[in-house]
Write a protein that holds these residues in place. Sequence first.
Motif, PDB file in Angstrom:
ATOM      1  N   VAL A 150      45.715  41.269  36.719  1.00  0.00           N
ATOM      2  CA  VAL A 150      45.658  40.658  35.387  1.00  0.00           C
ATOM      3  C   VAL A 150      46.108  41.662  34.336  1.00  0.00           C
ATOM      4  O   VAL A 150      46.888  41.339  33.433  1.00  0.00           O
ATOM      5  N   ALA A 202      43.690  30.540  32.290  1.00  0.00           N
ATOM      6  CA  ALA A 202      44.936  30.901  32.972  1.00  0.00           C
ATOM      7  C   ALA A 202      46.023  29.878  32.672  1.00  0.00           C
ATOM      8  O   ALA A 202      47.170  30.251  32.394  1.00  0.00           O
ATOM      9  N   THR A 228      44.388  36.762  39.035  1.00  0.00           N
ATOM     10  CA  THR A 228      43.465  35.645  38.814  1.00  0.00           C
ATOM     11  C   THR A 228      42.945  35.111  40.146  1.00  0.00           C
ATOM     12  O   THR A 228      41.748  34.830  40.294  1.00  0.00           O
TER      13      THR A 228
END
Length: 191
Positions: free
Chosen positions: A123, A50, A75
């Motif tokens: 995401v 990330a 996330t």
Amino acid sequence: MTSNKAAAGTLVGTSIAAIGLMAMHPTGEASDTLISGVHGSLLIVLLLQASALLWILRASSFRDLNASVFFAAGTIATIAAGTLNGFVYPAMRAYQEGEIGHDIFDLVWRTNQALAELGLLGVGLGFALWSVSLFKQGDKAIAVFGLVAGLAPGVLLLSGHLGMDLPGAMLAYAIHVLWVAVLGVSRWRRS
């Protein structure tokens, strides 16, 4: 090594690590140590990935900022789902039979599934929005792949053709990881 090259290498490395860890993903009969170890490792990989994605695809437009927010929210939901499966579930199994009712296990499972679904959608929307920007920047092949990788798992989930049980989650996450790896290789070559 530049920060861009380091971030690109991180995308490739974490993609390989994620695939390896997903291949080792334990089932409910595995030891608590294995369950927690694999999930904990995946969470670390997810956080490293990330940070690299947010660095490489940092916001230069409002759309990119929205992509970052959807990706970050997804996330966070994915991390919460992984925490339930990797740490809460094994801790609950340590109790004596009957101390925790099956309704509590069911609640944890349903919460895990809801968070995993939200994570996949967040995401995926982040990937899709970033892909629009990549397309406008001339990265057309990666952008089209990103749109498909970002949206297809969510469409399959929402239409009832994909569940977030182990096989469905593996498929969805593999599609996401493959796009991240391709993006990482592309950015590595460029930097």
